[in-house]
Design a protein around this motif. Structure first.
Motif, mmCIF file in Angstrom:
data_model
loop_
_atom_site.group_PDB
_atom_site.id
_atom_site.type_symbol
_atom_site.label_atom_id
_atom_site.label_comp_id
_atom_site.label_asym_id
_atom_site.label_seq_id
_atom_site.Cartn_x
_atom_site.Cartn_y
_atom_site.Cartn_z
ATOM 1 N N VAL A 1 0.828 -1.192 0.000
ATOM 2 C CA VAL A 1 0.000 0.000 0.000
ATOM 3 C C VAL A 1 0.871 1.254 0.000
ATOM 4 O O VAL A 1 0.551 2.244 -0.655
ATOM 5 N N ALA A 2 1.988 1.215 0.709
ATOM 6 C CA ALA A 2 2.868 2.380 0.819
ATOM 7 C C ALA A 2 4.312 1.916 0.880
ATOM 8 O O ALA A 2 4.590 0.735 1.117
ATOM 9 N N PRO A 3 5.252 2.821 0.673
ATOM 10 C CA PRO A 3 6.661 2.441 0.787
ATOM 11 C C PRO A 3 6.996 1.936 2.191
ATOM 12 O O PRO A 3 6.315 2.259 3.174
ATOM 13 N N VAL A 4 8.034 1.148 2.281
ATOM 14 C CA VAL A 4 8.527 0.674 3.574
ATOM 15 C C VAL A 4 8.879 1.882 4.430
ATOM 16 O O VAL A 4 9.544 2.817 3.980
ATOM 17 N N ASP A 5 8.409 1.876 5.677
ATOM 18 C CA ASP A 5 8.651 3.021 6.553
ATOM 19 C C ASP A 5 9.725 2.702 7.593
ATOM 20 O O ASP A 5 10.256 1.588 7.654
ATOM 21 N N ASN A 6 10.046 3.686 8.402
ATOM 22 C CA ASN A 6 11.124 3.541 9.375
ATOM 23 C C ASN A 6 10.833 2.451 10.401
ATOM 24 O O ASN A 6 11.727 1.705 10.798
ATOM 25 N N PHE A 7 9.587 2.358 10.834
ATOM 26 C CA PHE A 7 9.209 1.343 11.814
ATOM 27 C C PHE A 7 9.505 -0.063 11.287
ATOM 28 O O PHE A 7 10.063 -0.906 11.980
ATOM 29 N N MET A 8 9.122 -0.297 10.051
ATOM 30 C CA MET A 8 9.306 -1.617 9.456
ATOM 31 C C MET A 8 10.782 -1.950 9.297
ATOM 32 O O MET A 8 11.209 -3.083 9.511
#
Length: 270
Positions: A56-63
């Protein structure tokens, strides 16, 4: 001690998927599976076509921080090879522990995947602060190389395989999910198809706000489309230069930068 270690390993690996089901931070699109709706969307993705599901969205910092935690404590290439041989369902703690026992520390791999702390984001924020501060948890990961993004996809395939193996007790439950799948970087054509199918979203940024923004602005459990922003980030792909425009309006990838990130696709071959 062994039981505690097993529980820790399973929690860390499966938390990537469990995160989407938490009540307070439920933001990923992960529809319920039914017998007539097999593999509608693997974790964090939405259907692009019959065999490709896109984030759904780019990989974020949390992931990415979760990925680094896994690398620091136990995930290795040896573990990757072992996971290929695990049962598809009914994976017990005792069996899971055998995957991880006697695995040496993997600090070199972990260090190679860390974001350098001497980089900046928007010329004002240290890259470590951007990556680790809760304020930026859901901002897209940047200052990343294509090689790092590729390894993340490889690890994520293992994480989901383990999650499904641990959380399905029999073949009937397991048949709700794909058996043959892999997370990888998308191709340029797949991202083109995604933007044509889902379109671009609009976002309003105030002059005093950081131009690099989270793609998800509300913690919703379901999204009806993949999210793309013309002034967001460019994204790594398998077969060409990074895809899309970005908030800096640049196209150079000669070095790590604060305008290129990535998202994964899950390719299902059942």
């Amino acid at each position: 001690m062994k039981i505690k270690k097993v529980v820790t390993l399973i929690v860390v690996f499966s938390s990537l998927v469990n995160f989407c089901n938490s009540q307070s931070r439920e933001i990923f699109y992960y529809p319920k599976q039914t017998k007539s709706n097999k593999s509608t969307s693997p974790p964090f993705t939405i259907k692009l076509n019959d065999s490709i599901f896109i984030d759904v969205a780019p990989v974020d910092n949390f992931m990415y921080l979760e990925f680094l935690t896994n690398l620091k404590f136990f995930w290795t290439e040896r573990i990757h090879d072992s996971i290929k041989k695990i049962p598809d369902y009914g994976l017990t703690k005792d069996i899971a522990y055998k995957l991880f026992e006697n695995i040496p520390n993997n600090n070199l791999l972990w260090l190679n995947q860390k974001i350098p702390n001497n980089l900046m984001v928007d010329k004002t924020i240290n890259s470590n602060v951007y990556l680790e501060h809760p304020k930026y948890s859901f901002h897209p990961l940047v200052n990343i190389s294509k090689e790092q993004a590729t390894l993340y996809c490889k690890w994520r395939t293992d994480a989901v395989k383990l999650f499904w193996a641990i959380n399905t007790e029999n073949i009937e439950e397991r048949n709700k999910y794909p058996y043959k799948f892999v997370y990888r970087l998308p191709t340029k054509n797949e991202l083109l198809t995604a933007t044509q199918k889902f379109g671009y979203s609009n976002i309003s940024i105030k002059k005093d706000e950081m131009p690099l923004f989270p793609y998800r602005t509300k913690y919703r459990s379901k999204y009806k489309k993949a999210l793309f922003y013309k002034e967001g980030i460019s994204e790594f792909v398998l077969d060409s230069l990074p895809f899309g425009s970005n908030w800096r309006k640049k196209n150079s990838i000669n070095k790590l930068n604060d305008y290129t990130g990535f998202r994964c696709v899950c390719e299902v071959n059942d």
